[in-house]
Design an enzyme around this catalytic site. Structure first.
Site, PDB file in Angstrom:
ATOM      1  N   CYS A 113       1.118  -1.595   0.171  1.00  0.00           N
ATOM      2  CA  CYS A 113       0.166   0.370  -0.035  1.00  0.00           C
ATOM      3  C   CYS A 113       1.375   1.471  -0.453  1.00  0.00           C
ATOM      4  O   CYS A 113       0.081   2.441  -0.233  1.00  0.00           O
ATOM      5  CB  CYS A 113      -1.207  -0.140   1.082  1.00  0.00           C
ATOM      6  SG  CYS A 113      -2.060  -1.447   1.447  1.00  0.00           S
ATOM      7  N   HIS A 254      -3.341   6.569   2.325  1.00  0.00           N
ATOM      8  CA  HIS A 254      -3.483   5.451   1.758  1.00  0.00           C
ATOM      9  C   HIS A 254      -5.270   5.071   2.366  1.00  0.00           C
ATOM     10  O   HIS A 254      -5.093   5.328   3.868  1.00  0.00           O
ATOM     11  CB  HIS A 254      -3.061   4.677   2.258  1.00  0.00           C
ATOM     12  CG  HIS A 254      -2.764   3.620   2.393  1.00  0.00           C
ATOM     13  ND1 HIS A 254      -3.617   2.705   0.856  1.00  0.00           N
ATOM     14  CD2 HIS A 254      -2.685   2.208   2.935  1.00  0.00           C
ATOM     15  CE1 HIS A 254      -3.837   1.624   0.703  1.00  0.00           C
ATOM     16  NE2 HIS A 254      -3.493   1.201   2.109  1.00  0.00           N
ATOM     17  N   ASN A 284     -10.297  -0.226  -0.107  1.00  0.00           N
ATOM     18  CA  ASN A 284      -8.398  -0.627  -0.187  1.00  0.00           C
ATOM     19  C   ASN A 284      -8.176  -1.071  -1.383  1.00  0.00           C
ATOM     20  O   ASN A 284      -8.309  -2.494  -1.317  1.00  0.00           O
ATOM     21  CB  ASN A 284      -8.173  -0.911   1.352  1.00  0.00           C
ATOM     22  CG  ASN A 284      -6.076  -1.349   0.927  1.00  0.00           C
ATOM     23  OD1 ASN A 284      -5.409  -0.559  -0.002  1.00  0.00           O
ATOM     24  ND2 ASN A 284      -5.790  -1.615   2.165  1.00  0.00           N
TER      25      ASN A 284
END
Ligand code: ACO
Length: 331
Positions: A113, A254, A284
């Protein structure tokens, strides 16, 4: 020379997977997912749609909005943990070919990520050293391909999509990416990993679940390390650059979990209008999440030239990073 963040573009697949849909697949509810993560739905790529297909669409928008012609691009870097191919070719080379770019430097970066922050730092370094002039960076993920839809601890979190940006050389310091932090600690690798399928284990391509090719996560432990690490990293990047949190126009974290974003935002005393949130819509999307979020505010008309952005990310590795930069479209 300085490195300027010139343009942003993104792409999301059409198919929407809602919390309600997931409640028919695993033992979960819309109420649990919403309360614990802030996610309401996520996008899922078509069966024949690859990570590079999504990356190409995001790149085309970023190129078109940059005012820089395709033939001026001299490097492309792709952040992904769901590449088109297991080892090679890299997704960056596939994207380059689909864009009609040949004989340029192209490679992938695996930082989960945090991938977009990592490739931003690489683009900045190559440009400042004078080695490259126009670097296309793209975060693209088909996480649905590496997600176990029988594991309620992970399948509720992840989605597919892509986001891209053009970073270019500039002589103007006021356009420069100010700073990028990146870090990693492999001691925490087992908190979030795809255990098998690499050279460290037998690979059974026919049975991905048995071969351990899907993501596994110790969610609660990852959550605690994420909040602690991100908070200290964003505080230090602001302090080192003598910038107050109140001076940030757009905090673009994020998009892993609303509670992580809220904890870090609260530690910085960020106001709601400073914080960019797309987690409810897209879940996500790992390396694609920050540029996808940035694209949302660009397309909404609220990301303007000269405005200051603070990025932060955390992911498998474990890895983390943050960046301070102005949006610097070519005038
Ligand atoms: N639905 C219902 N119940 C669930 C679900 C679900 N989908 N998932 C877990 N539970 C249960 C657990 O079994 C547990 O039950 P128990 O108390 O009976 O044992 C209970 O809910 C609490 O589980 P926790 O794991 O403690 O829940 P938590 O509040 O930590 O939320 C989550 C889980 C959402 C995964 C959170 O920990 C998280 O967001 N972690 C960080 C994720 C992250 O940032 N990862 C890094 C980036 S991802 C990347 O790099 C690819």
């Amino acid at each position: 020379m300085y490195a300027a963040f010139r343009s942003i573009g993104a792409y999301v697949p059409e198919k929407i997977l809602t919390n309600e849909d997931l409640s028919h697949m695993v033992d979960t509810t819309d109420a649990w997912i919403t309360k614990r993560t802030g996610i309401k739905e996520r996008r899922i790529a078509a069966a024949d749609e690859t990570t590079s297909d999504m990356g190409v669409k995001a790149c085309e928008k970023a190129i078109e909005r940059s005012g820089i012609s395709k033939k001026e691009i001299d490097m492309i870097i792709c952040a992904t943990i769901s590449p088109d191919y297991f080892c090679m070719p890299s997704t960056a080379t596939v994207i380059a070919t689909k864009l009609g770019l040949s004989a340029i430097t192209a490679f992938d970066v695996s930082a989960a990520c945090t991938g977009f922050v990592y490739i931003l730092s690489i683009a900045k370094a190559f440009i400042e050293s004078g080695m490259k002039k126009n670097v296309l960076i793209v975060g693209a993920e088909k996480l649905s391909a590496i997600t176990d839809y029988t594991d309620r601890g992970t399948c509720i979190l992840f989605g597919d999509g892509a986001g891209a940006a053009l970073i270019s050389a500039t002589p103007h310091q006021n356009e420069a990416i100010i700073d990028v932090h990146t870090g990693a600690d492999g001691a925490y690798a087992d908190l979030l990993m795809t255990p098998n399928g690499g050279s460290g284990s037998a690979h059974d391509a026919l049975d991905r679940e048995a071969a351990g090719c899907y993501m596994k996560m110790k969610g609660n432990e990852t959550f605690k390390v994420a909040v602690r690490t991100l908070t200290s990293d964003v505080v230090s990047i602001l302090n080192e650059n003598m910038i107050e949190a109140s001076a940030i126009d757009h905090f673009i974290p994020h998009q892993a979990n609303y509670r992580i974003i809220k904890a870090v935002g609260d530690a910085l005393n960020m106001q709601d209008e400073q914080v960019v949130l797309t987690v409810a819509k897209y879940g996500n999307t790992s390396g694609a999440s920050i540029p996808m979020a940035m694209n949302e505010i660009y397309e909404a008309g609220t990301l303007r030239s000269g405005e200051l952005m603070l990025l932060d990310a955390f992911g498998g590795g474990l890895t983390w990073g943050s960046a301070l930069l102005p949006f610097a479209p070519q005038s």
